[in-house]
Scaffold this motif. Structure first.
Motif, PDB file in Angstrom:
ATOM      1  N   VAL A 110       9.793   0.288   6.260  1.00 16.34           N
ATOM      2  CA  VAL A 110      10.095   0.613   4.867  1.00 16.34           C
ATOM      3  C   VAL A 110       8.874   0.449   3.968  1.00 16.34           C
ATOM      4  O   VAL A 110       8.860   0.942   2.831  1.00 16.34           O
ATOM      5  CB  VAL A 110      11.258  -0.242   4.330  1.00 16.34           C
ATOM      6  CG1 VAL A 110      12.520   0.001   5.138  1.00 16.34           C
ATOM      7  CG2 VAL A 110      10.878  -1.719   4.324  1.00 16.34           C
ATOM      8  N   GLY A 111       7.849  -0.253   4.453  1.00 13.02           N
ATOM      9  CA  GLY A 111       6.660  -0.450   3.624  1.00 13.02           C
ATOM     10  C   GLY A 111       5.450  -0.827   4.470  1.00 13.02           C
ATOM     11  O   GLY A 111       5.584  -1.297   5.601  1.00 13.02           O
ATOM     12  N   ILE A 112       4.269  -0.584   3.907  1.00 11.52           N
ATOM     13  CA  ILE A 112       3.004  -0.916   4.574  1.00 11.52           C
ATOM     14  C   ILE A 112       2.198  -1.790   3.621  1.00 11.52           C
ATOM     15  O   ILE A 112       2.011  -1.445   2.449  1.00 11.52           O
ATOM     16  CB  ILE A 112       2.211   0.357   4.932  1.00 11.52           C
ATOM     17  CG1 ILE A 112       3.032   1.238   5.887  1.00 11.52           C
ATOM     18  CG2 ILE A 112       0.869  -0.004   5.571  1.00 11.52           C
ATOM     19  CD1 ILE A 112       2.394   2.577   6.177  1.00 11.52           C
ATOM     20  N   VAL A 113       1.732  -2.926   4.120  1.00  8.78           N
ATOM     21  CA  VAL A 113       0.995  -3.878   3.288  1.00  8.78           C
ATOM     22  C   VAL A 113      -0.420  -4.046   3.836  1.00  8.78           C
ATOM     23  O   VAL A 113      -0.739  -3.619   4.947  1.00  8.78           O
ATOM     24  CB  VAL A 113       1.712  -5.249   3.244  1.00  8.78           C
ATOM     25  CG1 VAL A 113       3.089  -5.121   2.621  1.00  8.78           C
ATOM     26  CG2 VAL A 113       1.808  -5.850   4.639  1.00  8.78           C
ATOM     27  N   GLU A 114      -1.260  -4.699   3.031  1.00  3.26           N
ATOM     28  CA  GLU A 114      -2.634  -4.965   3.449  1.00  3.26           C
ATOM     29  C   GLU A 114      -2.650  -6.006   4.565  1.00  3.26           C
ATOM     30  O   GLU A 114      -1.798  -6.890   4.624  1.00  3.26           O
ATOM     31  CB  GLU A 114      -3.442  -5.467   2.247  1.00  3.26           C
ATOM     32  CG  GLU A 114      -4.933  -5.611   2.503  1.00  3.26           C
ATOM     33  CD  GLU A 114      -5.593  -4.304   2.913  1.00  3.26           C
ATOM     34  OE1 GLU A 114      -5.703  -4.086   4.142  1.00  3.26           O
ATOM     35  OE2 GLU A 114      -5.978  -3.533   2.033  1.00  3.26           O
ATOM     36  N   LEU A 161       0.813  -1.218   0.000  1.00  2.00           N
ATOM     37  CA  LEU A 161       0.000   0.000   0.000  1.00  2.00           C
ATOM     38  C   LEU A 161       0.845   1.267   0.000  1.00  2.00           C
ATOM     39  O   LEU A 161       0.418   2.297  -0.530  1.00  2.00           O
ATOM     40  CB  LEU A 161      -0.924   0.006   1.223  1.00  2.00           C
ATOM     41  CG  LEU A 161      -1.873  -1.191   1.347  1.00  2.00           C
ATOM     42  CD1 LEU A 161      -2.649  -1.119   2.658  1.00  2.00           C
ATOM     43  CD2 LEU A 161      -2.829  -1.244   0.168  1.00  2.00           C
ATOM     44  N   ALA A 162       1.990   1.214   0.603  1.00  2.00           N
ATOM     45  CA  ALA A 162       2.849   2.400   0.674  1.00  2.00           C
ATOM     46  C   ALA A 162       4.281   1.954   0.896  1.00  2.00           C
ATOM     47  O   ALA A 162       4.542   0.878   1.441  1.00  2.00           O
ATOM     48  CB  ALA A 162       2.404   3.328   1.812  1.00  2.00           C
ATOM     49  N   GLY A 163       5.236   2.800   0.472  1.00  2.00           N
ATOM     50  CA  GLY A 163       6.647   2.472   0.642  1.00  2.00           C
ATOM     51  C   GLY A 163       7.115   1.449  -0.363  1.00  2.00           C
ATOM     52  O   GLY A 163       6.604   1.360  -1.480  1.00  2.00           O
ATOM     53  N   ARG A 164       8.062   0.647   0.066  1.00  2.00           N
ATOM     54  CA  ARG A 164       8.646  -0.369  -0.820  1.00  2.00           C
ATOM     55  C   ARG A 164       8.664  -1.723  -0.140  1.00  2.00           C
ATOM     56  O   ARG A 164       8.474  -1.848   1.069  1.00  2.00           O
ATOM     57  CB  ARG A 164      10.066   0.031  -1.199  1.00  2.00           C
ATOM     58  CG  ARG A 164      11.037   0.057  -0.013  1.00  2.00           C
ATOM     59  CD  ARG A 164      12.476   0.256  -0.464  1.00  2.00           C
ATOM     60  NE  ARG A 164      13.415   0.324   0.655  1.00  2.00           N
ATOM     61  CZ  ARG A 164      13.960  -0.726   1.259  1.00  2.00           C
ATOM     62  NH1 ARG A 164      13.637  -1.949   0.848  1.00  2.00           N
ATOM     63  NH2 ARG A 164      14.805  -0.572   2.258  1.00  2.00           N
ATOM     64  N   ASP A 165       8.928  -2.746  -0.962  1.00  2.00           N
ATOM     65  CA  ASP A 165       9.068  -4.096  -0.431  1.00  2.00           C
ATOM     66  C   ASP A 165      10.462  -4.250   0.175  1.00  2.00           C
ATOM     67  O   ASP A 165      11.395  -3.497  -0.155  1.00  2.00           O
ATOM     68  CB  ASP A 165       8.854  -5.107  -1.549  1.00  2.00           C
ATOM     69  CG  ASP A 165       8.717  -6.541  -1.048  1.00  2.00           C
ATOM     70  OD1 ASP A 165       8.702  -6.724   0.187  1.00  2.00           O
ATOM     71  OD2 ASP A 165       8.623  -7.455  -1.890  1.00  2.00           O
TER      72      ASP A 165
END
Length: 822
Positions: free
Chosen positions: A612-616, A560-564
């Protein structure tokens, strides 16, 4: 007496000469009776029949439940040490037991057998009242040195041999002697995602030795704690809650763990063992009985209207008999006798179909009902069936001639059947139809809400897709080695990481994509950890997850945001967090603002991680199997995850299966302390987890369809009877110029008040009954007005069609031909 004998003989002949009357009665009444008898057999077994294996007298289930969220409670008595502590407090007045179950492979004479393992405190089988069939009891001093087996395993693998002193079985890489044989334990509820094997083994832990070690602060789902003793000697729920606070304050030395446990809502529970074992099945039985009896009533009302129409068509016959001196009572007796052969055949069909349904219960109900193997028909079932059928036949005979009087029948004889004679009053038929519509509305409302909830549970968006993925794992059989691996896995190139690298390398030869994670996203192997909020000091729960290259892409977990994360992050304290965790940590800021921020998730100085990232968010299991709302945190370093099995995930090409034998060949030459190779398919796991929910949905859908069909048949039959009785009037109107559409509106106007009143009363009854139902089932879905409105609209449309179609079939006939036939 001769008249009744002749009436009985005519009834037998009518089964073959009048199939349009006999076949609907025999099949409809017989099949609905079968459903009722099946539910009665289930109720008798669950509520009244003694448990076959457990002595339930003075036996109680005791627990201290910690509420982690609204839907998830965890038992505190999940560790034997706590049982030992409370047993010491209450002395010898009470006998305590604790059992946790899982499924494991054992090796006997070179053969691997899947069994149910009971990890129990010493003396637990004796507390339950299980019979000792062979060998020693579990109260011996060296109880931890051997194992006990169940009667099923004893018979299947040892042929019930009396001498087991030289027999050994291999479990978790260790050889154990067999000390004894207990009866099969079937009356036990356990948290398990798959059906447990009937073969069982027992391993025991001495309670006294459990007190020698400090509390490990471990909480597990599934263990059952029970106690036997006089009710007056039992602790009350308040006593248990007070004991919990005292125990945590004294025995839990870790400040974080103590504060975390004391922050949870605690509920003491003391219930009889049978009530605990049956659980919600008691309320489920009453709901099923209401539903089945409602269907029986609906079917009976349909048949009753058909019988009323049939006997009103014989008004000339009754007029002649009454003119010759027969009373209405005698006519009813003759009708009862005449119908008896059909009702007896319906009873026989019902008993046969009930037997078949009971045999099919394991397939239809799965594990949702306990004591499945003990459910059967009995002599009382036959008596109940005969009583029900006799009562229905008596009611039919009484109501069929309720409007008969001598004057009306004489007028009917004089009129040659033209028009609608007085005795063909439809008030009773319409009143019965209103009752039927009310019942249909109640059943359809409850069924539609249940189907919607089941569909949402089974087919919920889990936050990830389900490719053709397999979880491959091996058990670490040596406990000392497992401890060593856990202690020294922190550094790069440790023995644990070398084992994982070797595993991934070997699995890459299968031709699929290997994801170096410990479990599928769809899993029941859920671990959670807690850390103090650096601002408030409150405990924060998270669900740590392993990250590997390709994880998000292969399972369609949305970034959703940032990077993997990437391989460069492995040696860095970088993490991915779920959206719910980002929202919680962001406070008043947008959740996207968490990108680049640092989170302190622990008490040590190195427990600071950069987002570093936001996921579902993802859900580990559908259907409310595990009601866990702890957010996910994906770590780039796998050493942050506590593991007890060596495992990885393989994604194979579509439609290509991965067989265990194929995987075992790849593992030849690996460390011999690794055993118990398991290959679990993601789709099969979903099928297993959702099987009960989907089956419930399909069964309820069938119940709803049957209810709708019965209601439609009933209204259609009444409409056809009304139109047939008005054939003369309709034919005269058409012959004098009335249009077919106007006559159809005339028939609809005659029935519309009945439909409106029945549906209105049905909605009121549905709302009232469902709200009452919610008082018994806390887990039942809330009342849904949208679903109720749609189902009643559908019911109204079906009812209008059921009224219009039979009437149209009568109206469209040639009026002159109808008049000639009359």
């Amino acid at each position: 007496m001769r008249l009744y004998s002749k009436a009985f003989q005519q009834g037998i002949a009518r089964i073959f000469t009048l199939p349009r009357l006999s076949l609907p009665l025999i099949t409809t009444l017989g099949l609905t009776l079968a459903a009722v008898l099946t539910v009665i057999a289930v109720a008798n077994t669950l509520l009244y029949k003694p448990l076959a294996d457990v002595d339930e007298s003075d036996l109680y289930r005791i627990e201290v439940n910690l509420a982690f969220n609204e839907d998830l409670t965890v038992p505190f008595f999940s560790e034997p040490r706590r049982i030992a502590a409370i047993k010491k407090l209450y002395g010898d007045d009470l006998a305590w037991g604790n059992i946790a179950s899982d499924t494991v492979p054992i090796e006997l004479d070179g053969n691997e057998v899947q069994v149910t393992r009971f990890n129990a405190t010493a003396g637990s089988p004796e507390v339950l009242g299980l019979s000792l069939l062979n060998g020693q009891g579990s109260d011996i001093d060296n109880v931890e040195a051997g194992v006990w087996i169940s009667e099923a395993l004893w018979q299947s693998m040892f042929g019930s041999a009396e001498d087991l002193s030289q027999q050994m079985l291999r479990l978790d890489g260790t050889e154990y002697p067999i000390f004894g044989v207990f009866d099969n334990l079937t009356s036990l509820n356990s948290v398990n995602l798959s059906e447990q094997p009937s073969e069982q083994i027992w391993q025991f832990q001495n309670l006294q030795s459990a007190l020698e070690s400090p509390d490990a602060v471990v909480l597990n789902l599934g263990p059952i704690t029970f106690v036997r003793g006089a009710k007056s000697a039992l602790p009350t729920p308040a006593d248990l809650e007070k004991w919990f606070v005292d125990y945590v304050n004294v025995e839990i030395s870790n400040d974080r763990a103590r504060d975390f446990l004391l922050s949870k809502a605690v509920t003491g529970e003391v219930v009889s063992y049978r009530d605990s074992f049956i659980g919600d099945s008691r309320q489920l039985v009453f709901v099923l009985m209401f539903a089945m009896f409602s269907l029986l009533v609906m079917a009976s009302l349909n048949l009753l209207n058909m019988f009323i129409a049939h006997y009103q068509s014989r008004n000339k016959e009754f007029a002649i008999q009454m003119c010759m001196g027969s009373s209405v009572g005698r006519l009813r007796g003759l009708i009862f006798t005449e119908n008896l052969p059909m009702f007896l055949l319906a009873t026989i069909l019902g008993l046969i179909a009930a037997g078949w349904l009971i045999e099919s219960l394991p397939t239809l109900a799965g594990d949702s009902l306990p004591l499945m193997e003990q459910i059967s028909l009995s002599a009382s079932s036959v008596i109940i069936a005969l009583a029900l059928i006799g009562m229905i036949n008596f009611v039919f005979a009484m109501i069929a001639l309720i409007y008969v009087d001598k004057t009306a029948l004489t007028d009917s004889l004089n009129s040659s059947g033209k028009g609608t004679p007085a005795q063909q009053n439809q008030l009773v038929s319409k009143a019965l139809m209103i009752v039927q519509l009310t019942l249909a509305c109640v059943l359809l409302t409850g069924a539609s809400i249940s189907v919607k909830d089941s569909y949402r549970s089974a087919y919920a968006n889990l936050g990830y897709s389900m490719p053709n993925a397999f979880e491959v794992s091996m058990a670490i059989g040596d406990e000392t080695w497992q401890t060593s691996l856990a202690e020294y896995e922190q550094y790069r190139g440790s023995e644990w990481q070398q084992l994982r690298a070797n595993l991934v390398e070997r699995l890459s030869n299968l031709g699929g994509d290997v994801i170096d994670i410990n479990a599928l996203p769809l899993t029941n192997n859920v671990s959670m950890s807690a850390f103090p909020d650096p601002d408030t000091g409150d405990s924060v729960m998270i669900r740590p997850q392993m990250w590997a290259k390709g994880l998000l892409a292969k399972f369609d977990i949305e970034l959703l945001a940032g990077r993997d994360l990437n391989e460069a992050d492995i040696d860095l304290p970088h993490v991915l967090i779920s959206r719910s965790f980002a929202i919680d940590r962001a406070g008043n800021e947008p959740w996207q603002a968490m990108i680049g921020k640092e989170l302190k998730m622990g008490t040590d100085a190195e427990d600071i991680f950069k987002v570093v990232g936001i996921v579902e968010d993802t859900i580990p299991l559908p259907g409310g199997t595990l009601n866990i709302d702890a957010p996910e945190v994906y770590y780039s370093n796998p050493s942050r995850i506590a593991l007890n099995r060596l495992s990885a995930v393989v994604i194979m090409p579509d439609a290509q299966e991965l067989q265990r034998e194929e995987v075992e060949k790849l593992f030849v030459g690996m460390d011999s302390r690794l055993s118990d190779v398991q290959v679990d398919a993601m789709q099969q796991r979903w099928n297993t987890v959702t099987a009960a929910t989907r089956l419930n949905m399909y069964v309820v859908m069938g119940l709803a369809a049957l209810t709708l069909a019965l209601a439609a048949i009933g209204v259609s039959g009444l409409s056809q009877m009304t139109a047939s009785q008005k054939r003369y009037e309709l034919a005269v109107r058409m012959a004098t110029g009335a249009k077919q559409s106007r006559l159809l509106r005339l028939l609809l106007q005659d029935s519309i008040w009945m439909l409106a009143f029945g549906l209105g009363l049905g909605v009121l009854a549905a709302v009232t009954s469902y709200q009452y139902l919610l008082t018994f089932f806390n887990s039942a879905p809330a009342f849904d007005w949208m679903v109720t409105s749609l189902i009643n609209l559908a019911l109204a449309i079906v009812m209008i069609i059921s009224v219009a179609l039979p009437g149209w079939l009568v109206i469209r006939k040639d009026p002159m031909r109808v008049l000639r036939e009359l």
